[in-house]
Design an enzyme around this catalytic site. Structure first.
Site: not given
Length: 93
Positions: A21, A40
């Site tokens: 990320r 996520n």
């Protein structure tokens, strides 16, 4: 290629707990002009929502599929849509 769009991508593979990320956000900021987020999912995938020009969104998708990602990407599925309001910058969720 200056059409503004929304791309939503789901990245499969070993992409959680490897800095994916953070890496995705850094690439979006390097490209510039993109807003959205990366998060996520409970099934192990990472979702990426990017809004900007089609060319910039395609560039980010290309990077997500490329060899330089953290972890190991086994696939990326995307859908394209209309812009949605409410995004400032590119966030990690």
């Amino acid at each position: 290629m200056h059409e503004h769009v929304r791309a939503t991508a789901w990245v499969r593979g070993r992409v959680q707990e490897v800095g994916f990320r953070w890496w995705t956000r850094a690439r979006a900021l390097e490209i510039g002009g993109l807003t959205g987020y990366t998060s996520n999912l409970s099934d192990g995938r990472v979702q990426v929502v990017a809004q900007g020009t089609r060319a910039d969104c395609e560039r980010l998708l290309e990077l997500l599929r490329g060899p330089g990602t953290p972890g190991r990407v086994t696939g990326v599925t995307e859908i394209w849509g209309e812009l949605r309001p409410g995004y400032d910058g590119f966030a990690i969720r």
